[in-house]
Design a protein around this motif. Structure first.
Motif, mmCIF file in Angstrom:
data_model
loop_
_atom_site.group_PDB
_atom_site.id
_atom_site.type_symbol
_atom_site.label_atom_id
_atom_site.label_comp_id
_atom_site.label_asym_id
_atom_site.label_seq_id
_atom_site.Cartn_x
_atom_site.Cartn_y
_atom_site.Cartn_z
ATOM 1 N N UNK A 188 0.683 -1.365 -0.104
ATOM 2 C CA UNK A 188 0.226 0.060 0.093
ATOM 3 C C UNK A 188 0.763 1.167 0.011
ATOM 4 N N UNK A 189 2.130 1.160 0.383
ATOM 5 C CA UNK A 189 3.032 2.539 0.255
ATOM 6 C C UNK A 189 4.020 2.195 -0.677
ATOM 7 N N UNK A 190 4.126 0.988 -1.109
ATOM 8 C CA UNK A 190 5.347 0.965 -2.227
ATOM 9 C C UNK A 190 4.580 1.175 -3.704
ATOM 10 N N UNK A 191 3.396 0.578 -4.062
ATOM 11 C CA UNK A 191 2.897 0.499 -5.514
ATOM 12 C C UNK A 191 2.439 2.259 -5.878
ATOM 13 N N UNK A 192 1.854 2.926 -4.868
ATOM 14 C CA UNK A 192 1.674 4.078 -5.210
ATOM 15 C C UNK A 192 2.790 4.942 -5.559
ATOM 16 N N UNK A 193 4.181 4.508 -5.242
ATOM 17 C CA UNK A 193 5.210 5.272 -5.880
ATOM 18 C C UNK A 193 5.644 4.621 -7.522
ATOM 19 N N UNK A 194 5.195 3.390 -7.765
ATOM 20 C CA UNK A 194 5.657 2.912 -9.094
ATOM 21 C C UNK A 194 5.313 3.909 -10.195
ATOM 22 N N UNK A 195 6.065 4.174 -11.047
ATOM 23 C CA UNK A 195 5.669 4.997 -12.114
ATOM 24 C C UNK A 195 5.545 4.267 -13.375
#
Ligand code: AMP
Ligand code: GLY
Length: 421
Positions: free
Chosen positions: A295-302
């Protein structure tokens, strides 16, 4: 592509929402999903362990690709069953998933290939384990059930009496069933903990941005272990130098070890690390995305997640460049009163809009159901309130502003996510 995501928690909601951003994705399904996920994907009530049900669903809806997210269907061979029908998947087969589903297997792997981890012994008989612990006389001592135990199979015993009690409940009362047929007795390590998830296709290893989980139920890291009460990314202890060391000493050696054992791992490999005074060591491997790390890693994936998972399945990961946002991300879990013990279900949740969202944050649903336009609690961990910011502090402040707008009877959350080592 028509993609089916297997699972129904906060992690799966984060996966679904990231896949929804992809121009390649034409339709998204989730089995079984939950109330919040149903706002972003078509939820089908087929259980995550139901291999026949999933195969039928794939045929009926002409699904092109299956993303198997939770540990138990992976360990039980969901990927093997689907690949046998020619359906491409993201996730390891059962033999590779043993890196999580058997701690005895993973500890022996690390020992054989010189991957740094806590010293340990394996026991099949409680008396032998207890005799060893008494003879060592070193406390705390760590006792781990061999198999899967919903993240609750680890006991840190402070005294001889606690160790005896833990061995009794795991190996004789079998509180985790057959998972407790064997135990690992392990040296107690100290230092900051870091979670690193990595994409791997067995040839290339691409670590994602780091994160930190908060596993204890209450503020000040008190109370029982849970599945995870909140996360931040990046983890402030994980420097570039440490990332370089971990790649060399842990991540690549693990990939090579699995290949050498004939257990090529394809999917997301999760490294639970402890940065000890003697250097980074592996506390545990998971064969999947962590919850609530995702939930905190994937939002940062571009980079397009659909492109990455396809490349992993086709073993073309080395060709891809994976880009990450420099922004930080924080997630605060709102849980049912009583969790991780028993808790009520079916309580109305207030403060969410018709899409299950709230202003200024992204709400990942973990245990909710949607009925007649209203959301109700339906699990231990209920929601993960998530926000991005220039710094971890800013992300946390926004996430907590979101938490303040949402309520249900007995809601429990930690007030010190990201503020404690
Ligand atoms: P696990 O389920 O293996 O991640 O273990 C749960 C938690 O127990 C970890 O996050 C650590 O905080 C703690 N733990 C596990 N193994 C050790 C160890 N060898 N030394 C100290 N703490 C440990
Ligand atoms: N958050 C730890 C796990 O997913 O096991």
């Amino acid at each position: 592509m028509k993609i089916l995501v297997i699972g129904g928690g906060g992690r799966e909601h984060a996966i679904v929402r990231k896949l929804k951003e992809s121009p390649r994705v034409e339709a998204l399904y989730c089995a079984p999903g939950n109330g919040g996920i149903s706002c972003d994907a078509q939820c089908i009530s087929v259980g995550a362990m139901d291999q026949e049900g999933v195969k039928d669903l794939v045929r009926k809806e002409k699904i092109d690709f299956v993303f198997v997210a939770p540990d138990d269907p992976l360990a039980a061979g969901m990927v093997d069953a689907l690949e046998a029908e020619g359906i491409p998947c993201f996730g390891p087969n059962a033999r590779a998933a043993q890196i999580e589903s058997s701690k005895v297997f993973s500890k022996n792997l690390m020992k054989k290939y010189g991957i740094p981890t806590a010293g340990y012994e394996v026991f099949e008989q409680p008396e032998k384990a207890f005799g060893y612990i008494k003879a060592q006389g070193k406390y705390p001592v760590v006792i781990k059930a061999d198999g899967l135990a919903l993240g609750k199979g680890v006991v840190i015993a402070q005294t001889e009496a606690e160790a005896e009690k833990a061995l009794h409940s795991i190996m004789e009362d079998k509180i985790f069933g057959a998972s407790g047929n064997r135990v690992v007795v392990e040296e107690f390590l100290t230092g900051p903990e870091v979670s690193v998830l990595a994409f791997t296709d067995g040839n290339a290893m691409k670590p994602m941005v780091s994160s930190k989980d908060h596993k204890r139920a209450y503020d000040g890291d008190k109370g029982p272990n849970t599945g995870g009460m909140g996360t931040i990314s990046p983890n402030p202890y994980y420097t570039e130098e440490m990332a370089r060391r971990c790649m060399e000493e842990i991540f690549l050696p693990t990939m090579k070890a699995m290949n050498a054992e004939g257990r090529k791992f394809k999917g997301c490999l999760y490294f639970g690390l402890m940065l000890t005074p003697q250097g980074p060591k592996v506390i545990e491997y998971n064969s999947r995305f962590g919850d609530p790390e995702t939930q905190v890693v994937l939002p940062r994936l571009k980079t397009d997640l659909a492109e990455i998972i396809t490349a992993v399945a086709e073993e073309r990961l080395s060709e891809l460049e994976i880009c990450w946002s420099q922004q930080a991300c924080a997630c605060v879990v709102m849980a049912s009163g009583g969790y991780p013990g028993s808790y009520p279900k079916g309580l109305e949740i207030f403060g969410l809009n018709a899409q299950g969202q709230a202003e200024g944050v992204v709400v990942y649903h973990a245990g909710t159901k949607l009925e007649n336009g209203k959301f109700y609690t339906n699990g231990g961990r209920v929601l993960g309130i998530t926000a991005m910011g220039e710094t971890v502090e800013e992300a946390l402040a926004k996430a907590y502003e979101g938490v303040a707008k949402i309520s249900f009877e007995g809601a429990m959350y930690r007030k010190d996510i990201g503020k404690i080592r």
